[in-house]
Write a protein that holds these residues in place. Sequence first.
Motif, PDB file in Angstrom:
ATOM      1  N   ALA A 130     -20.577 -39.923  12.710  1.00  0.00           N
ATOM      2  CA  ALA A 130     -21.945 -39.950  13.243  1.00  0.00           C
ATOM      3  C   ALA A 130     -21.964 -40.014  14.763  1.00  0.00           C
ATOM      4  CB  ALA A 130     -22.702 -41.126  12.642  1.00  0.00           C
ATOM      5  N   GLU A 131     -21.058 -40.819  15.334  1.00  0.00           N
ATOM      6  CA  GLU A 131     -21.047 -40.953  16.793  1.00  0.00           C
ATOM      7  C   GLU A 131     -20.709 -39.630  17.461  1.00  0.00           C
ATOM      8  OE1 GLU A 131     -18.859 -43.584  20.314  1.00  0.00           O
ATOM      9  OE2 GLU A 131     -18.496 -44.055  18.186  1.00  0.00           O
ATOM     10  N   GLN A 132     -19.701 -38.920  16.896  1.00  0.00           N
ATOM     11  CA  GLN A 132     -19.320 -37.624  17.465  1.00  0.00           C
ATOM     12  C   GLN A 132     -20.449 -36.601  17.331  1.00  0.00           C
ATOM     13  OE1 GLN A 132     -16.372 -38.804  19.269  1.00  0.00           O
ATOM     14  NE2 GLN A 132     -16.279 -36.578  19.065  1.00  0.00           N
ATOM     15  N   LYS A 133     -21.163 -36.675  16.235  1.00  0.00           N
ATOM     16  CA  LYS A 133     -22.262 -35.733  16.022  1.00  0.00           C
ATOM     17  C   LYS A 133     -23.387 -35.987  17.014  1.00  0.00           C
ATOM     18  CE  LYS A 133     -21.238 -34.822  11.179  1.00  0.00           C
ATOM     19  NZ  LYS A 133     -21.603 -34.994   9.758  1.00  0.00           N
ATOM     20  N   MET A 134     -23.663 -37.242  17.278  1.00  0.00           N
ATOM     21  CA  MET A 134     -24.700 -37.547  18.265  1.00  0.00           C
ATOM     22  C   MET A 134     -24.261 -37.092  19.660  1.00  0.00           C
ATOM     23  SD  MET A 134     -27.128 -38.646  16.473  1.00  0.00           S
ATOM     24  CE  MET A 134     -28.162 -38.766  17.929  1.00  0.00           C
ATOM     25  N   ASN A 135     -22.981 -37.246  19.973  1.00  0.00           N
ATOM     26  CA  ASN A 135     -22.466 -36.778  21.262  1.00  0.00           C
ATOM     27  C   ASN A 135     -22.610 -35.262  21.393  1.00  0.00           C
ATOM     28  OD1 ASN A 135     -21.757 -39.353  22.065  1.00  0.00           O
ATOM     29  ND2 ASN A 135     -19.626 -39.169  21.349  1.00  0.00           N
ATOM     30  N   THR A 136     -22.386 -34.568  20.284  1.00  0.00           N
ATOM     31  CA  THR A 136     -22.516 -33.105  20.313  1.00  0.00           C
ATOM     32  C   THR A 136     -23.968 -32.689  20.521  1.00  0.00           C
ATOM     33  OG1 THR A 136     -20.605 -32.879  18.852  1.00  0.00           O
ATOM     34  CG2 THR A 136     -22.073 -30.980  19.032  1.00  0.00           C
ATOM     35  N   LEU A 137     -24.892 -33.373  19.859  1.00  0.00           N
ATOM     36  CA  LEU A 137     -26.313 -33.075  20.052  1.00  0.00           C
ATOM     37  C   LEU A 137     -26.721 -33.301  21.506  1.00  0.00           C
ATOM     38  CD1 LEU A 137     -27.867 -34.700  16.840  1.00  0.00           C
ATOM     39  CD2 LEU A 137     -27.514 -32.270  17.281  1.00  0.00           C
ATOM     40  N   GLU A 138     -26.253 -34.398  22.064  1.00  0.00           N
ATOM     41  CA  GLU A 138     -26.579 -34.696  23.460  1.00  0.00           C
ATOM     42  C   GLU A 138     -25.960 -33.664  24.406  1.00  0.00           C
ATOM     43  OE1 GLU A 138     -25.177 -38.649  23.879  1.00  0.00           O
ATOM     44  OE2 GLU A 138     -26.796 -39.534  22.680  1.00  0.00           O
ATOM     45  N   SER A 139     -24.768 -33.195  24.073  1.00  0.00           N
ATOM     46  CA  SER A 139     -24.106 -32.193  24.917  1.00  0.00           C
ATOM     47  C   SER A 139     -24.846 -30.861  24.883  1.00  0.00           C
ATOM     48  CB  SER A 139     -22.648 -32.001  24.469  1.00  0.00           C
ATOM     49  OG  SER A 139     -21.909 -33.193  24.637  1.00  0.00           O
ATOM     50  N   LEU A 140     -25.374 -30.515  23.720  1.00  0.00           N
ATOM     51  CA  LEU A 140     -26.156 -29.282  23.627  1.00  0.00           C
ATOM     52  C   LEU A 140     -27.381 -29.343  24.538  1.00  0.00           C
ATOM     53  CD1 LEU A 140     -25.993 -28.549  19.791  1.00  0.00           C
ATOM     54  CD2 LEU A 140     -25.167 -27.043  21.603  1.00  0.00           C
ATOM     55  N   LEU A 141     -28.054 -30.471  24.544  1.00  0.00           N
ATOM     56  CA  LEU A 141     -29.216 -30.605  25.426  1.00  0.00           C
ATOM     57  C   LEU A 141     -28.795 -30.596  26.895  1.00  0.00           C
ATOM     58  CD1 LEU A 141     -31.615 -33.244  23.805  1.00  0.00           C
ATOM     59  CD2 LEU A 141     -31.725 -30.765  23.712  1.00  0.00           C
ATOM     60  N   LYS A 142     -27.688 -31.199  27.187  1.00  0.00           N
ATOM     61  CA  LYS A 142     -27.268 -31.340  28.581  1.00  0.00           C
ATOM     62  C   LYS A 142     -26.808 -30.033  29.187  1.00  0.00           C
ATOM     63  CE  LYS A 142     -24.014 -33.905  31.520  1.00  0.00           C
ATOM     64  NZ  LYS A 142     -22.956 -34.957  31.543  1.00  0.00           N
ATOM     65  N   TYR A 143     -26.028 -29.258  28.420  1.00  0.00           N
ATOM     66  CA  TYR A 143     -25.393 -28.074  28.998  1.00  0.00           C
ATOM     67  C   TYR A 143     -26.155 -26.774  28.702  1.00  0.00           C
ATOM     68  CZ  TYR A 143     -21.564 -31.239  29.988  1.00  0.00           C
ATOM     69  OH  TYR A 143     -20.822 -32.293  30.466  1.00  0.00           O
ATOM     70  N   ALA A 144     -27.043 -26.792  27.723  1.00  0.00           N
ATOM     71  CA  ALA A 144     -27.910 -25.632  27.478  1.00  0.00           C
ATOM     72  C   ALA A 144     -29.230 -25.898  28.181  1.00  0.00           C
ATOM     73  CB  ALA A 144     -28.103 -25.414  25.990  1.00  0.00           C
ATOM     74  N   ARG A 145     -29.241 -25.669  29.477  1.00  0.00           N
ATOM     75  CA  ARG A 145     -30.403 -26.070  30.273  1.00  0.00           C
ATOM     76  C   ARG A 145     -31.624 -25.185  30.039  1.00  0.00           C
ATOM     77  NH1 ARG A 145     -27.312 -27.787  35.950  1.00  0.00           N
ATOM     78  NH2 ARG A 145     -25.982 -29.357  34.954  1.00  0.00           N
ATOM     79  N   GLY A 146     -31.419 -24.039  29.424  1.00  0.00           N
ATOM     80  CA  GLY A 146     -32.549 -23.182  29.101  1.00  0.00           C
ATOM     81  C   GLY A 146     -33.076 -23.387  27.692  1.00  0.00           C
TER      82      GLY A 146
END
Length: 424
Positions: A369-385
């Motif tokens: 679960a922790e890794q999945k939440m990190n991945t979701l946050e990374s998608l928001l952070k690096y996909a700025r569009g």
Amino acid sequence: MKCLSQMDSLPDAILQYILSNLTAARDVAACNCVSKRWKESTDSVKSIVFPRNSFESIIETDHSDTIVRKMISSSRRLEKLVVYSPFTSKGLASWMMHVSSSLRLLELRMDNLASEEAIVEGPLKLDCIGVAKNLETLRLWGVLMMSPPKWDMFPNLRCLEIVGARTDDSALCHALRACPNLSNLLLLACEGVKSISIDLPYLEHCKLDFYGPGNSLLVLMSPRLVSLDVQGCSWIRVPETRFLKNLSISNLGGRVYMVDFNNLSSLEALSIRGVQWCWDAICMILQQARDVKHLFMKVEFTGNEALQPFPEIDFVEFFNNHPKLQTFDIHGAMFAALCQKNSLKKLETGFAIPYLEEVVITVRSPLNAEQKMNTLESLLKYARGLKRMVIRILQMKSNHSSADDFCDDICKFRHMNEHLVQIE
């Protein structure tokens, strides 16, 4: 009487225009009752459609065959004939004698899959169609094709659609060879295909749905392909694909072992579905589809024999290898592979997902679960569009509180990013 007189006094041009735009068989028949002039003018009708219930009150199919023959023979140049009502092979043969030279579109509900009688006469219906050599579009429903149809060639046929068929490899190959200039081919719910090679040089749009155990072999030689949708094949080889823009491969009944595409540089949309794909097949198609803009992945397991989970996929490498990705729809297995322990280890300040606008993620397990939440946050952070993220929580099963905790984390994540994130 005054109304009938006015209808009968219509100028020839208007009358011809009205009749030439009629299609329903009942409407055409009704015109015969308006006046003698209208009846004589029905020869300008170019299109006739007989719905399924056209002859519900008629018990004998031979009688309905005769009615259809009389109606179509009154047309001077019938170009479109659609028959969903029951008919016999003898009746079809008589119709083709009258309209074969002018007919451009033919659509028939064959209804010859069920009974023993149909098995005897079914192929004869296909044989009757062969005389309509000027056809441009042919649509058939409920087809029995266990022996090659007696078709010479349809040189003008551009669109062939067969929905619901029982056939074998040689019969289907023979039928397709009679249609060398096809640009559109649709075969849906075709049972009995094991191994088929299709060579159609002008084919642009192709949809193949082979019903059965999901172990069919397909070789497709069509250098002008623009869109391809294949269901039910384990081995797929399409060597000429430089114009291919839309590709969908699905196998819900078997395993996908091999996909061989020489060039997917023009591909814009890719969809892969199935219970199990060999990992080499997934890697091959993802590697060749580097410039894809729209990617849909719903594959449950990998492995050559036994069901196995996806191996770890590096988050940064994946998006660097697909720099033009705009929409990304991933199911649980692929998302889990992007959420392993080392998936995010290469994140750097210069990394970006430049064109991603929409991502849809289906989550089925609270594991990692922790890794999945990190991945979701990374998608928001690096996909700025990014304009929209949809998280689908599907049949999450767990015997402990981890599932509840994970759902709480997702809800908090949604609350913090409510302008972008929604939960389904």
